[in-house]
Motif scaffolding. Structure first.
Motif, PDB file in Angstrom:
ATOM      1  N   VAL A 171       0.865  -1.176   0.000  1.00 48.57           N
ATOM      2  CA  VAL A 171       0.000   0.000   0.000  1.00 48.57           C
ATOM      3  C   VAL A 171       0.905   1.232   0.000  1.00 48.57           C
ATOM      4  O   VAL A 171       1.765   1.383   0.873  1.00 48.57           O
ATOM      5  CB  VAL A 171      -0.912   0.017   1.235  1.00 48.57           C
ATOM      6  CG1 VAL A 171      -1.820   1.237   1.208  1.00 48.57           C
ATOM      7  CG2 VAL A 171      -1.742  -1.266   1.298  1.00 48.57           C
TER       8      VAL A 171
ATOM      9  N   SER B  20      -4.381   5.218  -3.000  1.00 51.41           N
ATOM     10  CA  SER B  20      -5.205   5.999  -2.087  1.00 51.41           C
ATOM     11  C   SER B  20      -6.656   5.994  -2.533  1.00 51.41           C
ATOM     12  O   SER B  20      -6.967   5.774  -3.713  1.00 51.41           O
ATOM     13  CB  SER B  20      -4.686   7.444  -2.061  1.00 51.41           C
ATOM     14  OG  SER B  20      -5.547   8.286  -1.323  1.00 51.41           O
TER      15      SER B  20
ATOM     16  N   SER C  78     -14.716   4.447   5.989  1.00 47.45           N
ATOM     17  CA  SER C  78     -14.462   4.356   7.432  1.00 47.45           C
ATOM     18  C   SER C  78     -15.758   4.174   8.210  1.00 47.45           C
ATOM     19  O   SER C  78     -15.831   3.367   9.151  1.00 47.45           O
ATOM     20  CB  SER C  78     -13.729   5.609   7.923  1.00 47.45           C
ATOM     21  OG  SER C  78     -12.481   5.777   7.281  1.00 47.45           O
TER      22      SER C  78
ATOM     23  N   GLY D 201      -6.651  -5.492   7.881  1.00 49.62           N
ATOM     24  CA  GLY D 201      -6.892  -4.067   7.727  1.00 49.62           C
ATOM     25  C   GLY D 201      -7.827  -3.538   8.796  1.00 49.62           C
ATOM     26  O   GLY D 201      -7.646  -3.761   9.983  1.00 49.62           O
TER      27      GLY D 201
ATOM     28  N   PRO E  13      -8.039   3.462   8.416  1.00 49.15           N
ATOM     29  CA  PRO E  13      -7.175   4.332   7.611  1.00 49.15           C
ATOM     30  C   PRO E  13      -5.697   4.084   7.906  1.00 49.15           C
ATOM     31  O   PRO E  13      -5.334   3.568   8.956  1.00 49.15           O
ATOM     32  CB  PRO E  13      -7.591   5.737   8.026  1.00 49.15           C
ATOM     33  CG  PRO E  13      -8.952   5.577   8.627  1.00 49.15           C
ATOM     34  CD  PRO E  13      -8.946   4.225   9.271  1.00 49.15           C
ATOM     35  N   ARG E  14      -4.864   4.517   6.940  1.00 45.38           N
ATOM     36  CA  ARG E  14      -3.411   4.444   7.100  1.00 45.38           C
ATOM     37  C   ARG E  14      -2.844   5.851   6.909  1.00 45.38           C
ATOM     38  O   ARG E  14      -2.202   6.155   5.905  1.00 45.38           O
ATOM     39  CB  ARG E  14      -2.804   3.488   6.069  1.00 45.38           C
ATOM     40  CG  ARG E  14      -3.200   2.018   6.225  1.00 45.38           C
ATOM     41  CD  ARG E  14      -2.415   1.339   7.332  1.00 45.38           C
ATOM     42  NE  ARG E  14      -0.983   1.472   7.117  1.00 45.38           N
ATOM     43  CZ  ARG E  14      -0.253   0.653   6.321  1.00 45.38           C
ATOM     44  NH1 ARG E  14      -0.845  -0.330   5.667  1.00 45.38           N
ATOM     45  NH2 ARG E  14       1.046   0.833   6.209  1.00 45.38           N
TER      46      ARG E  14
ATOM     47  N   GLU F  65      -0.354   7.322   8.090  1.00 45.84           N
ATOM     48  CA  GLU F  65       1.094   7.401   7.952  1.00 45.84           C
ATOM     49  C   GLU F  65       1.535   7.199   6.504  1.00 45.84           C
ATOM     50  O   GLU F  65       2.659   7.552   6.125  1.00 45.84           O
ATOM     51  CB  GLU F  65       1.767   6.367   8.873  1.00 45.84           C
ATOM     52  CG  GLU F  65       1.755   4.930   8.370  1.00 45.84           C
ATOM     53  CD  GLU F  65       0.425   4.196   8.577  1.00 45.84           C
ATOM     54  OE1 GLU F  65       0.370   2.985   8.316  1.00 45.84           O
ATOM     55  OE2 GLU F  65      -0.559   4.847   9.001  1.00 45.84           O
ATOM     56  N   VAL F  66       0.660   6.615   5.694  1.00 42.00           N
ATOM     57  CA  VAL F  66       0.966   6.409   4.275  1.00 42.00           C
ATOM     58  C   VAL F  66       0.472   7.596   3.447  1.00 42.00           C
ATOM     59  O   VAL F  66       1.167   8.086   2.560  1.00 42.00           O
ATOM     60  CB  VAL F  66       0.341   5.098   3.756  1.00 42.00           C
ATOM     61  CG1 VAL F  66       0.640   4.912   2.263  1.00 42.00           C
ATOM     62  CG2 VAL F  66       0.860   3.912   4.553  1.00 42.00           C
TER      63      VAL F  66
ATOM     64  N   ALA G 179      -6.575   0.820   4.613  1.00 41.46           N
ATOM     65  CA  ALA G 179      -5.949  -0.489   4.485  1.00 41.46           C
ATOM     66  C   ALA G 179      -6.889  -1.483   3.813  1.00 41.46           C
ATOM     67  O   ALA G 179      -8.098  -1.477   4.078  1.00 41.46           O
ATOM     68  CB  ALA G 179      -5.560  -1.015   5.867  1.00 41.46           C
TER      69      ALA G 179
ATOM     70  N   THR H 150      -9.105  -4.392   3.527  1.00 43.93           N
ATOM     71  CA  THR H 150      -9.830  -4.883   4.698  1.00 43.93           C
ATOM     72  C   THR H 150     -10.680  -6.102   4.370  1.00 43.93           C
ATOM     73  O   THR H 150     -11.383  -6.122   3.351  1.00 43.93           O
ATOM     74  CB  THR H 150     -10.723  -3.757   5.268  1.00 43.93           C
ATOM     75  OG1 THR H 150      -9.878  -2.687   5.721  1.00 43.93           O
ATOM     76  CG2 THR H 150     -11.589  -4.246   6.413  1.00 43.93           C
TER      77      THR H 150
END
Length: 536
Positions: free
Chosen positions: A336, A348, A359, A375, A378-379, A381-382, A388, A390
């Motif tokens: 990802v 994304s 979400s 998953g 959300p991610r 940090e990416v 993610a 899921t």
């Protein structure tokens, strides 16, 4: 051509730092000139946010409803000369476009990623699909439209044929998730059939369509044969339906109903590809490694933002546990990321609205008892809109995502006791766009397929085989839409059937001086003879 991701946070007032270096102001100006706007209409515009950094891309002028009417009027005037060209001349324009597209594919892949956020491989798939469609209809479209001879009313002395004539101006309302494929793929057969076109660019990804329009001009398409309007979706969409001769819409079922109702008021035709909650059946005899790869490819491709992606995985109970193990392993192996190369398999989501919807649905399911197998959230940090891949288990009817389209990288997995149970589960809900079956017994899977309510059924593949079989029609059943793209239907839908009949002897009826009663008696004898001879 690549863009570099920011390594630190950026002030929200800035423009996106991901603008590709080749996208110069001069190039942008050459695209924006294709937006149909009134002279001196002011400076009204809108700017999308680039999904990778949630910062603005490029301001695109807004068209007004008056601009839509003017664009259709200009297209209508251009259509007469365009349709008068031989099919081969129109095909040459499309084939030149094909060649330019293949040559400059890095440009459009950069734009698609910048505007929409998908992984680069899935951006390339748009190039592949449009190139294939361009070649196919340029080479075979004339045969699809070939006049068809039929028997005349009176054998020998009369003849009849059915011909295809263009509808006039076709309108296109295309979505953000496939800005090139959906924005251009349907338009190609329409213009080859002799129509002019007006397309509405989606506000999330207008630059991709404008790039394609500029490329089509370079290939030789006259200026007003394809007009582009940009701006507010509802108002421009309604205006487009109110002026064109046919409307082609791809989007949600809810909006599709509105499009159909408005088209019906004008008695114009419409083709609608709408939402899906697409199932995949894993039979007891399936190759589980093949099935796991196929499900992951079709579920998380385009970050789950495609109408035909899988959302419901129905697994025979005898192989359920082992399949889950393999499915989780293949899912975990997905990279990802937000890269402008081919190193990421999942990109994304396209917007904050998409992230919020996905979400919310996952949180609702978990709160009501669903189990997260992979998953689940959300991610950040990416990337700002990354979610993610899921997998959920234990999804029930009271959960929003059970039969409601998620349109994100989320799947739910269910047990089936046998094929009958699997088919019954697959047919739940009112949608019927796409489905798949994984089985080593292809004959058994093919026998199951017609019992599944879906416009396309892929066997030992998740979704791409049917979409890529461009000689076969692609469309939905139930609330997943009306009409077909691809194949013969993909071009004949943009035409009207016209019957032309000729007589070698003038009006057919009783010859001068012959009593009507005698003529009728002769005709009745002919009916008896034809019936005995089994003549149709």
């Amino acid at each position: 051509m690549t863009a570099t991701l920011p390594t630190e946070s950026t002030d929200a007032a800035q423009a996106s730092t991901l603008r590709p270096a080749w996208v110069t102001d001069a190039r942008v100006a050459s695209w924006l000139r294709w937006v149909c706007t009134s002279a001196g209409a002011g400076t009204a515009s809108r700017t999308a946010l680039a999904p990778y950094d949630a910062l603005p891309t490029i301001a695109v002028p807004d068209s007004t409803v008056e601009d839509v009417a003017a664009a259709v009027d200009a297209a209508r005037h251009a259509q007469a000369a365009w349709s008068a060209l031989p099919y081969s001349a129109r095909a040459e324009v499309i084939l030149r476009f094909h060649d330019l597209l293949v040559e400059r594919q890095d440009e459009i892949m950069d734009l698609i990623q910048w505007e929409m956020g998908k992984a680069r491989f899935h951006a390339w798939q748009e190039v592949l699909q449009v190139a294939n469609l361009a070649r196919h209809y340029a080479r075979h479209g004339e045969a699809y439209l070939k006049p068809k001879k039929v028997r005349g009313a009176v054998p020998v002395v009369t003849s009849a044929k059915e011909v295809r004539v263009p509808k006039g101006v076709a309108g296109f309302i295309s979505p953000w998730n496939y800005p090139l494929y959906m924005g251009v793929g349907d338009l190609i057969p329409a213009v080859l059939a002799g129509n002019a076109a007006v397309g509405k660019a989606d506000p999330q990804a207008p630059l991709s369509m404008l790039w394609a329009r500029a490329l089509m001009a370079e290939a030789g398409m006259p200026e007003h044969v394809w007009g582009v309007v940009a701006g507010d979706g509802p108002s421009l969409g309604e205006a487009l339906i109110d002026h064109v001769d046919y409307i082609c819409f791809t989007g949600s079922t809810a909006t599709g109903r509105i499009v159909a109702q408005r088209a019906a008021r004008r008695l114009i035709g419409a083709s609608l590809e709408l939402g899906g909650k697409n199932p995949s059946i894993i039979r007891a005899d399936a190759d589980l490694d093949v099935a796991a790869r196929g499900v992951v490819d079709a579920s998380f491709a385009n970050t789950g933002q495609m109408c035909i992606h899988l959302e419901r995985i129905i697994v025979h109970t005898d192989v359920y546990d082992e399949f889950v193990v393999r499915l989780r392993a293949v899912t975990a192996a997905q990279t990802v990321g937000q890269t402008f190369d081919f190193s990421s398999q999942v990109g994304s989501l396209a917007s904050a609205a998409q992230l919020e919807k996905v979400s919310r649905q996952v949180a609702d399911a978990v709160a009501k008892g669903a189990t997260v197998l992979a998953g689940g959230g959300p991610r950040p940090e990416v990337g700002p809109y990354v979610f993610a891949p899921t997998i959920l288990e234990g999804v029930t009817d009271d959960m929003e995502l059970c039969l409601g389209e998620t349109f994100g990288p989320v799947i739910s997995i269910y047990r089936a006791t046998d094929d009958e149970d699997a088919i019954a589960q697959a047919n739940r809900g009112k949608q019927g766009l796409s489905a798949s079956i994984f089985s080593k017994d292809i004959a058994a899977a093919e026998a199951m397929a017609p019992r599944i309510r879906a416009g396309s059924v892929n066997i030992n593949d998740g979704a791409s085989l049917a979409a890529g079989s461009i000689e076969a029609g692609m469309g939905g059943m139930g609330e997943s839409g009306l009409g077909k793209r691809h194949g013969s239907d993909g071009i004949t839908r943009f035409t009207n059937a016209q019957t032309i009949v000729s007589s070698k002897v003038g009006p057919v009826g009783p010859p001068p001086g012959t009593p009507v009663e005698k003529f009728i008696a002769m005709a009745n004898k002919q009916l008896v003879v034809l019936r005995r001879l089994r003549v149709r």
